[in-house]
Design a protein around this motif. Sequence first.
Motif, PDB file in Angstrom:
ATOM      1  N   UNK A   1      40.391  -4.242  54.070  1.00  0.00           N
ATOM      2  CA  UNK A   1      39.640  -4.805  52.957  1.00  0.00           C
ATOM      3  C   UNK A   1      38.177  -4.410  53.137  1.00  0.00           C
ATOM      4  N   UNK A   2      37.450  -4.402  52.052  1.00  0.00           N
ATOM      5  CA  UNK A   2      36.022  -4.055  52.082  1.00  0.00           C
ATOM      6  C   UNK A   2      35.261  -5.126  51.321  1.00  0.00           C
ATOM      7  N   UNK A   3      34.311  -5.754  51.984  1.00  0.00           N
ATOM      8  CA  UNK A   3      33.498  -6.787  51.339  1.00  0.00           C
ATOM      9  C   UNK A   3      32.186  -6.172  50.882  1.00  0.00           C
ATOM     10  N   UNK A   4      31.654  -6.713  49.806  1.00  0.00           N
ATOM     11  CA  UNK A   4      30.382  -6.221  49.285  1.00  0.00           C
ATOM     12  C   UNK A   4      29.239  -6.755  50.141  1.00  0.00           C
TER      13      UNK A   4
ATOM     14  N   UNK B   1      23.430 -10.104  49.177  1.00  0.00           N
ATOM     15  CA  UNK B   1      22.017  -9.911  48.809  1.00  0.00           C
ATOM     16  C   UNK B   1      21.114 -10.290  49.958  1.00  0.00           C
ATOM     17  N   UNK B   2      20.036  -9.555  50.130  1.00  0.00           N
ATOM     18  CA  UNK B   2      19.164  -9.761  51.282  1.00  0.00           C
ATOM     19  C   UNK B   2      18.570 -11.143  51.369  1.00  0.00           C
ATOM     20  N   UNK B   3      18.357 -11.821  50.224  1.00  0.00           N
ATOM     21  CA  UNK B   3      17.685 -13.120  50.232  1.00  0.00           C
ATOM     22  C   UNK B   3      18.626 -14.293  50.405  1.00  0.00           C
ATOM     23  N   UNK B   4      19.920 -14.041  50.500  1.00  0.00           N
ATOM     24  CA  UNK B   4      20.856 -15.155  50.523  1.00  0.00           C
ATOM     25  C   UNK B   4      20.716 -16.001  51.783  1.00  0.00           C
ATOM     26  N   UNK B   5      20.308 -15.389  52.885  1.00  0.00           N
ATOM     27  CA  UNK B   5      20.154 -16.144  54.119  1.00  0.00           C
ATOM     28  C   UNK B   5      19.056 -17.181  54.057  1.00  0.00           C
ATOM     29  N   UNK B   6      18.123 -17.021  53.128  1.00  0.00           N
ATOM     30  CA  UNK B   6      17.004 -17.948  53.022  1.00  0.00           C
ATOM     31  C   UNK B   6      17.419 -19.299  52.470  1.00  0.00           C
ATOM     32  N   UNK B   7      18.566 -19.338  51.781  1.00  0.00           N
ATOM     33  CA  UNK B   7      18.993 -20.599  51.157  1.00  0.00           C
ATOM     34  C   UNK B   7      20.332 -21.077  51.724  1.00  0.00           C
TER      35      UNK B   7
ATOM     36  N   UNK C   1      27.365 -12.630  56.757  1.00  0.00           N
ATOM     37  CA  UNK C   1      28.208 -11.465  56.532  1.00  0.00           C
ATOM     38  C   UNK C   1      29.368 -11.439  57.517  1.00  0.00           C
ATOM     39  N   UNK C   2      29.077 -11.794  58.778  1.00  0.00           N
ATOM     40  CA  UNK C   2      30.121 -11.815  59.798  1.00  0.00           C
ATOM     41  C   UNK C   2      31.166 -12.885  59.468  1.00  0.00           C
ATOM     42  N   UNK C   3      30.731 -14.055  58.986  1.00  0.00           N
ATOM     43  CA  UNK C   3      31.666 -15.108  58.618  1.00  0.00           C
ATOM     44  C   UNK C   3      32.570 -14.660  57.466  1.00  0.00           C
ATOM     45  N   UNK C   4      31.979 -13.968  56.506  1.00  0.00           N
ATOM     46  CA  UNK C   4      32.755 -13.490  55.367  1.00  0.00           C
ATOM     47  C   UNK C   4      33.786 -12.458  55.824  1.00  0.00           C
ATOM     48  N   UNK C   5      33.403 -11.584  56.729  1.00  0.00           N
ATOM     49  CA  UNK C   5      34.321 -10.569  57.246  1.00  0.00           C
ATOM     50  C   UNK C   5      35.453 -11.227  58.033  1.00  0.00           C
TER      51      UNK C   5
ATOM     52  N   UNK D   1      44.459  -4.670  61.482  1.00  0.00           N
ATOM     53  CA  UNK D   1      43.692  -5.321  60.424  1.00  0.00           C
ATOM     54  C   UNK D   1      42.253  -4.838  60.515  1.00  0.00           C
ATOM     55  N   UNK D   2      41.708  -4.398  59.390  1.00  0.00           N
ATOM     56  CA  UNK D   2      40.369  -3.825  59.384  1.00  0.00           C
ATOM     57  C   UNK D   2      39.590  -4.332  58.179  1.00  0.00           C
ATOM     58  N   UNK D   3      38.384  -4.827  58.430  1.00  0.00           N
ATOM     59  CA  UNK D   3      37.489  -5.236  57.346  1.00  0.00           C
ATOM     60  C   UNK D   3      36.150  -4.556  57.554  1.00  0.00           C
ATOM     61  N   UNK D   4      35.655  -3.943  56.491  1.00  0.00           N
ATOM     62  CA  UNK D   4      34.339  -3.308  56.533  1.00  0.00           C
ATOM     63  C   UNK D   4      33.481  -3.814  55.387  1.00  0.00           C
ATOM     64  N   UNK D   5      32.211  -3.516  55.455  1.00  0.00           N
ATOM     65  CA  UNK D   5      31.250  -3.943  54.449  1.00  0.00           C
ATOM     66  C   UNK D   5      30.655  -2.701  53.789  1.00  0.00           C
ATOM     67  N   UNK D   6      30.667  -2.675  52.452  1.00  0.00           N
ATOM     68  CA  UNK D   6      30.095  -1.529  51.759  1.00  0.00           C
ATOM     69  C   UNK D   6      30.824  -1.239  50.460  1.00  0.00           C
TER      70      UNK D   6
END
Length: 324
Positions: free
Chosen positions: A38-41, A44-50, A60-64, A87-92
Amino acid sequence: MQRFKNILVYAGTNDPEAAIQRAFEIAKENKAVVTLMDVVKPLPGAIGLVAHGASHEELEHLMIEDRGQKLVELANQFCRESLTVEILVRCGDPAQEITKRVLTGGHDLVIKTADGLSTTGRLFGSIARSLLRVCPCPVWILKPLIHPEFKQVLAAIDLDADDETHLNLNNTILELAYAIALRDRAKLHVVSVWDMWMEHALRRRAGDAEVNAALAKREAKVRKRLDRLLHEPFADADDIQVHLHRGPAAPNILAVAEDIEADLVVMGTVCRTGVAGFLIGNTAENLLCQLNSSVLALKPEGFESPIHISEDDQSIDTLLLPMT
């Protein structure tokens, strides 16, 4: 089907079950390795602020990890045999990440269910279309909710091609279509379309008699090539139905597919001048927009993907969980 030993299944669609089931069936028959990917998108860079102080990397690691666990559950649901499953998960970007994994992991087949439908119900997914352009190994796009076995398999070959690369591709297309038809107890159809370029202009310049003679010669050459192609190893097969037509390729192939109600079309996707690149042929482009069936698409030998591999792609997998 014995050629597939290292299968990659893209499970990031709404209905990945058909692709997973087909991959495990092939793996059981071939003693092949299956990778569910699976590949996760990217977030957004600002999501960690909230996000309650969690960093962008942690989220991102939790989502993966979550996607990886869902793939494990899918594998356990469908895998009833002693198979090697990863099982393989990547981001992109999905198509790029799948292709990178094919290049680094040596996969010889990618299977996925269609990732979109047009208003007419035909296959029309952006990930699928990208994979058919850039992925170097065969790509099998399964129509959602397809029945477990195919009934009508159509092999689309190009007997008008004169170069050895595409003549060899014809052999591979036919061999795979034949193997699938045998496996699923399906009827095998072979379609090829030939024509004479600029026929009307040639008639005005050279006259009907000369052009008609050239057409007869061309048709004889096509039929001889077809007879030779079907002779081995299909000499004893009496259940292959041939559809040989003259005219524009895409509409004629589509008409045959619709007439026989094809469940699967096995075809090449790269045009004759696009072996070392990502140029998809006009015939394939037009067919993929209109076919209402599953598609197994092959590239000719020597195809070079435009996707480039970095050192990180060669050395790091975001999440790789072996299962046995």
